[in-house]
Write an enzyme that holds these catalytic residues in place. Structure first.
Site, PDB file in Angstrom:
ATOM      1  CB  THR A   1      12.129  -6.156  -5.467  1.00 25.16           C
ATOM      2  OG1 THR A   1      12.147  -4.779  -5.845  1.00 25.16           O
ATOM      3  CG2 THR A   1      12.694  -6.990  -6.607  1.00 25.16           C
TER       4      THR A   1
ATOM      5  CB  VAL B   1       6.528   1.858  -8.542  1.00 28.89           C
ATOM      6  CG1 VAL B   1       6.865   0.624  -7.705  1.00 28.89           C
ATOM      7  CG2 VAL B   1       7.528   2.970  -8.248  1.00 28.89           C
ATOM      8  N   GLY B   2       4.313   0.641 -10.523  1.00 29.10           N
ATOM      9  CA  GLY B   2       3.350  -0.415 -10.814  1.00 29.10           C
ATOM     10  C   GLY B   2       3.679  -1.185 -12.074  1.00 29.10           C
TER      11      GLY B   2
ATOM     12  CD  GLU C   1      -7.362  -0.269  -7.647  1.00 25.76           C
ATOM     13  OE1 GLU C   1      -7.400   0.820  -8.256  1.00 25.76           O
ATOM     14  OE2 GLU C   1      -8.296  -1.076  -7.650  1.00 25.76           O
ATOM     15  CG  LEU C   2      -0.950   1.054 -11.171  1.00 25.35           C
ATOM     16  CD1 LEU C   2      -0.277   0.645 -12.481  1.00 25.35           C
ATOM     17  CD2 LEU C   2      -0.087   0.735  -9.971  1.00 25.35           C
TER      18      LEU C   2
ATOM     19  CB  THR D   1      -0.943   0.032   1.223  1.00 23.21           C
ATOM     20  OG1 THR D   1      -0.159  -0.006   2.421  1.00 23.21           O
ATOM     21  CG2 THR D   1      -1.877  -1.167   1.199  1.00 23.21           C
TER      22      THR D   1
ATOM     23  N   GLY E   1       0.052   2.221  -5.858  1.00 23.28           N
ATOM     24  CA  GLY E   1       1.161   3.158  -5.923  1.00 23.28           C
ATOM     25  C   GLY E   1       1.213   3.843  -7.270  1.00 23.28           C
TER      26      GLY E   1
ATOM     27  N   GLY F   1     -14.190  10.288  -3.256  1.00 25.86           N
ATOM     28  CA  GLY F   1     -15.279   9.859  -2.386  1.00 25.86           C
ATOM     29  C   GLY F   1     -16.009   8.628  -2.866  1.00 25.86           C
ATOM     30  CB  ALA F   2     -14.882   5.506  -4.541  1.00 22.94           C
TER      31      ALA F   2
END
Length: 500
Positions: free
Chosen positions: A220, A239-240, A257-258, A153, A235, A450-451
């Site tokens: 890694t 990096v993703g 989730e980027l 995360t 992130g 605000g999901a």
């Protein structure tokens, strides 16, 4: 659970990282990070713990997750304060983030009694007997846990994102291995200690929810480790992409989730009483450090000047201060490096033709404070407009026609969240349709942030394609088997094939 009941949570010892308060850059604490040897031992214990957890019926797993939610409720203000202290978001947002974890626990409890596969019609019901059929057969789908879910995360949501993943992964029967951001290690430790007590009180191994504090070396290792049956990464897109390649190289499963470069589109018929507070909160909430932060504001040319004036006036009323002060609406950026990124982005915007109509400077006070910023005059395709800067900078752009602004919304590489403000019913459904927004979150008359936990959270394109929390995202934490059971005494083959 046998011997696990008396086996306490173990905190490994490695190199020391100091965490700092973003509001004053004073050190808070020194937190020991895990070495790769510690990581190896932790994975082994988590895999062992999974064997215990997977045998527990799903409703019982749900009951334990419910208790985790209750334990978080009891500590919600303390955890919210810790989020303000270490991450820097304002207190009400810190409490709200913990509340998200509580809410998703409640959601997962109900889900624990609902997950499962269908009984499918076998060919025996649809294929004419003379052609061939398989009477006496049942065709079902079986869903089983993947095993060990690695969860990496980011600093900006150091509680909620782990909650979205872990609560759903747990009721599905998985063990979790969490690596939070090194700069929010205290939060990771606090949350894990709360969870561990609930698990151990239920005579379940604490290693079901393991934590490894560490940096890029641990991340890694998780990406390359075949024992990670699913790796959930939140992130940056940069990096993703590296994580995705490492996981794909071993044919592993990833949930990404980027980044987001989110837009609000305001048409000439919009209710400006909704637009102004929505744009303000979406752009400056969490000091612009949300993946759903509004970074582009498209205004119809007929209302552009009026909205900019009203929005600038609203920005001037934003209460800036210590994040733990209940009167504060806007706190600091997370690090000194983020302040530098902010200044670089403002300078690039100026060089590319933009005008700063509000903000644009560092605030003269201790900590990582910058002014919430509005920039106008840039073209929709300016390089800086297409760059996700994790800072409170809003690029305001003019448009004339619906078709062009829908295309401008979609032209960036990311596809996370998007919003329009309009009263035109036809336009609303065009926005939701195949030629409308290409984002995973598509809103009408509400901001980009605000999901709600009941809907699947995630986005398309360079946002990674992953989905967390609600809807059918639970399927990502499980593996599906198509199972055929022959309960007859014959062996008819599919498609009517016969061997004579």
């Amino acid at each position: 659970a046998g011997p696990w009941a008396s086996r306490p949570l173990r905190w490994v010892k490695g190199r020391v990282v100091t965490t700092y308060c973003p509001a004053n850059n004073e050190p808070i604490a020194s937190v020991r990070q895990a070495s790769l040897e510690d990581y190896e031992e932790t994975v082994k214990k988590a895999k062992e713990a999974w064997k215990v957890w997977a045998d527990i019926p799903a409703p019982k797993r749900g009951e334990i997750v419910r208790q985790i939610g209750d334990a978080l409720r009891q500590k919600i203000k303390a955890l919210g304060s810790l989020v303000s202290l270490e991450m820097g978001k304002i207190f009400v947002e810190g409490v709200g983030e913990v509340q998200e974890y509580v809410d998703v626990c409640d959601y997962a409890v109900g889900l624990s009694r609902m997950i499962g596969g269908p009984i499918l019609p076998s060919e025996s019901k649809y294929v004419y007997v003379l052609v061939g059929s398989r009477p006496g057969h049942a065709l079902i789908e079986q869903w089983n846990p993947v095993g060990l879910v690695g969860i990496i995360t980011a600093f900006n949501f150091p509680v909620a994102v782990y909650g979205w993943n872990s609560a759903v992964a747990m009721i599905c029967g998985n063990a979790c291995l969490w690596k939070g951001a090194p700069t929010t290690s205290l939060i990771s430790v606090a949350v894990t200690k709360i969870i561990a007590k609930v698990l151990e009180d239920n005579r379940v191994p604490g290693a079901v929810c393991s934590l490894v504090c560490g940096g890029a070396d641990v991340g890694t290792a998780m990406a390359r480790d075949e024992r990670m049956d699913l790796l959930s990464f939140t992130g940056s897109t940069k990096v993703g992409k590296q994580v995705a390649l490492m996981v794909q190289e071993r044919f592993g499963r990833s949930l990404l989730e980027l980044g987001g470069n989110n837009a609000i589109i305001v048409f000439e018929d919009a209710d400006l009483n909704l637009v102004i507070p929505s744009a303000l909160f979406a752009a400056v909430g969490t000091a612009g450090q949300r993946c759903t932060t509004a970074r582009r504001l498209f205004l119809h040319e007929s209302i552009h000047d009026e909205v900019v004036a009203k929005l600038s006036k609203a920005y001037a009323q934003v209460r800036i201060g210590d994040p733990w002060d209940s009167d504060t609406l806007y706190g600091p950026l997370h690090t000194k490096e983020a302040v530098k990124m902010f200044l670089d982005a403002v300078e690039q915007a100026k060089q590319q033709g933009g005008s700063v109509v509000y903000g644009g400077k560092v605030i003269s006070r201790p900590g990582n404070y910058v002014e919430p910023t509005i920039v106008t005059g840039l073209p929709h395709n300016a390089p800086i407009v297409h760059t996700e800067t994790f800072a409170p900078i809003l690029y305001v752009l003019k448009f004339k026609e619906e078709e062009e602004v829908f295309a401008w919304n979609n032209e960036v590489k990311q596809g996370l969240s998007s919003s329009i403000f309009t009263k035109d019913l036809g336009r609303i459904f065009r926005w939701l349709g195949p030629k409308g927004s290409d984002c995973g979150i598509v809103n009408v008359n509400i901001p980009t942030s605000g999901a709600e936990i009941g809907g699947a959270f995630g986005g398309e394109k360079h946002t990674g394609g992953g989905r967390e929390s609600g809807s059918d995202s639970w399927k990502l934490y499980m593996r599906r088997s198509t199972c055929t059971i022959n309960y007859s005494k014959n062996l008819p083959l599919a498609q009517g094939i016969k061997f004579q």
